[in-house]
Design a protein around this motif. Structure first.
Motif, PDB file in Angstrom:
ATOM      1  N   GLY A  79      14.657  38.922   1.867  1.00 29.21           N
ATOM      2  CA  GLY A  79      15.132  39.397   3.160  1.00 29.21           C
ATOM      3  C   GLY A  79      13.973  39.679   4.096  1.00 29.21           C
TER       4      GLY A  79
ATOM      5  N   SER B 175      19.566  35.705   7.531  1.00 25.40           N
ATOM      6  CA  SER B 175      20.715  36.601   7.426  1.00 25.40           C
ATOM      7  C   SER B 175      21.623  36.534   8.643  1.00 25.40           C
ATOM      8  CB  SER B 175      20.241  38.044   7.221  1.00 25.40           C
ATOM      9  OG  SER B 175      19.675  38.205   5.956  1.00 25.40           O
ATOM     10  N   LYS B 176      21.049  36.621   9.831  1.00 29.59           N
ATOM     11  CA  LYS B 176      21.846  36.697  11.054  1.00 29.59           C
ATOM     12  C   LYS B 176      22.229  35.316  11.563  1.00 29.59           C
ATOM     13  CE  LYS B 176      20.878  41.115  10.881  1.00 29.59           C
ATOM     14  NZ  LYS B 176      21.828  42.125  10.420  1.00 29.59           N
TER      15      LYS B 176
ATOM     16  N   THR C 118      23.554  37.256   4.913  1.00 25.67           N
ATOM     17  CA  THR C 118      23.000  38.581   4.664  1.00 25.67           C
ATOM     18  C   THR C 118      22.858  38.875   3.169  1.00 25.67           C
ATOM     19  OG1 THR C 118      25.232  39.492   4.929  1.00 25.67           O
ATOM     20  CG2 THR C 118      23.797  39.573   6.846  1.00 25.67           C
TER      21      THR C 118
ATOM     22  N   GLN D 126      26.766  42.854  10.963  1.00 23.74           N
ATOM     23  CA  GLN D 126      27.137  41.887   9.924  1.00 23.74           C
ATOM     24  C   GLN D 126      27.901  40.740  10.572  1.00 23.74           C
ATOM     25  OE1 GLN D 126      26.876  41.632   6.362  1.00 23.74           O
ATOM     26  NE2 GLN D 126      27.888  39.695   6.707  1.00 23.74           N
TER      27      GLN D 126
END
Length: 383
Positions: free
Chosen positions: A97, A232-233, A238, A37
């Motif tokens: 996602g 997300s990254k 995320t 995360q």
């Protein structure tokens, strides 16, 4: 009534990453270096774009494949950054996602009895999806080849049942990323094979000492390659759940059907936030990459100074060291670290049997947290 459930669902398990994280979450005074995360906040302009989307009533269904402006932005990104052209109208699907992008890809291409080659150790999210499609995961041991597929391994592993090969680059959990020379070797084997390549490029923006190279950039591979990516990254998004799949039109139109019946469309609000991410200044991407590289070097130098066997990652934000374990497997060693060192790492056997003896350390944490955890590991090893 449980015996009436789908046997395939009963047989799969919760990810070893989450299983271990949940197991140690109630422990006191733990330094957890487990979850991938990002510890950066979502950039302000992106958060503001999501607020604006709500205020401007962009809260309805979008086209199944996603807002066309976003698909055009994704196409521009891949063409300008990697010189790979994709048609926004017919070859790009915005998904909930990257995980959903992987899911719809595998459900579209796999049939019962098909085989999917996985370079192991590997992220545990692929195998259950393969199993649910009643196909068979085939793990390829890369622990002696710098955690990468080689030409000879491919030639030995591909069978008439092989339908797909998954290539994560950079990789979770090892951080390995393929160079052009390495991909040249892989392409020389695959270009004449009737099989698919799922290229998971979710960490493509977090690569340190070499440029990211996508196997889709080879013209002879484009028609059999599905690229998976997302924000997300790279953009610390995320929770926005925005990924995307890039595939040739003849394949993408079938993937879109699975996506439509799965989620209809990705969140409209998140899509407008993603549009801002692609259109805004990307200076923060370099800052984030530089920060992760600094953390990588810190962790690598500390571990090697302790005598730990570890390979320098080329991307992502994970280290995959081999620890000296005595009469215990990775999961048991992880519990020992928690109890005695007060540090949580992810057991290597969460990433297939070929991760046994390793532990995954996420360096998506502030240097103060990393140093605290590494101090505890060093003290534990010295004892």
């Amino acid at each position: 009534m449980e015996h009436l459930l789908n046997q395939q669902v009963q047989n799969i398990e919760i990810s070893g990453i989450r299983k271990f994280f949940n197991l140690v979450s109630n422990e006191k005074d733990i330094v957890s270096l487990t979850i991938g995360q990002p510890d950066f906040y979502t950039p302000h302009a992106i958060k503001q774009a999501s607020i604006n989307a709500v205020n401007n009533n962009h809260t309805t269904y979008t086209a199944n494949a996603g807002v066309i402006e976003l698909r055009k932005a994704i196409a521009n990104y891949y063409e300008s950054r990697y010189q790979i052209p994709y048609h926004p109208e017919s070859e790009i699907i915005v998904t909930a996602g990257a995980s959903e992008a992987i899911d719809i890809t595998l459900r579209t291409i796999l049939e019962p009895g098909d085989e999917v080659i996985l370079p192991a150790p590997i992220y545990p999210g692929y195998e259950p999806l393969i199993t649910l499609a009643r196909a068979k995961p085939i793990h390829m041991d890369t622990t002696k080849t710098n955690f990468k597929i080689t030409k000879s391994q491919l030639e030995e592993t591909i069978t008439e049942k092989t339908k797909c090969i998954i290539i994560p680059s950079p990789s979770n959990p090892t951080g390995a990323a393929y160079t052009k020379k390495e991909l040249d070797e892989i392409v020389s084997v695959l270009k004449d094979k009737k099989l698919f390549i799922l290229s998971d490029e979710i960490y493509s923006e977090i690569i340190f000492d070499q440029p990211h190279v996508s196997i889709a950039s080879y013209p002879e591979m484009r028609d059999q390659t599905i690229v998976i990516n997302g924000l997300s990254k790279s953009h610390s998004m995320t929770g926005f759940r925005i990924g995307y799949a890039l595939a040739p039109h003849w394949l993408s139109k079938h993937m879109l059907k699975v996506h439509q019946y799965n989620v209809s469309c990705a969140s409209s609000i998140s899509q407008y936030a993603a549009l801002e991410a692609f259109n805004s200044n990307d200076d923060h991407l370099q800052l984030i990459k530089d920060t992760y590289k600094s953390r990588r070097d810190l962790v690598y130098n500390r571990l090697t100074s302790m005598g730990i066997d570890v390979q320098l990652p080329e991307g992502a934000f994970y280290m995959f060291p081999r620890f000296p374990m005595r009469n215990e497997n990775s999961f048991e060693f992880g519990l020992t670290l928690v109890k005695q060192a007060k540090v949580a790492l992810v057991p290597g056997n969460s990433f297939s049997q070929y991760g046994e003896g390793f532990m995954r350390l996420s360096y998506a944490y502030h240097e103060d947290v990393l140093n605290k955890g590494l101090d505890r590991i060093e003290k534990f090893l010295n004892q």
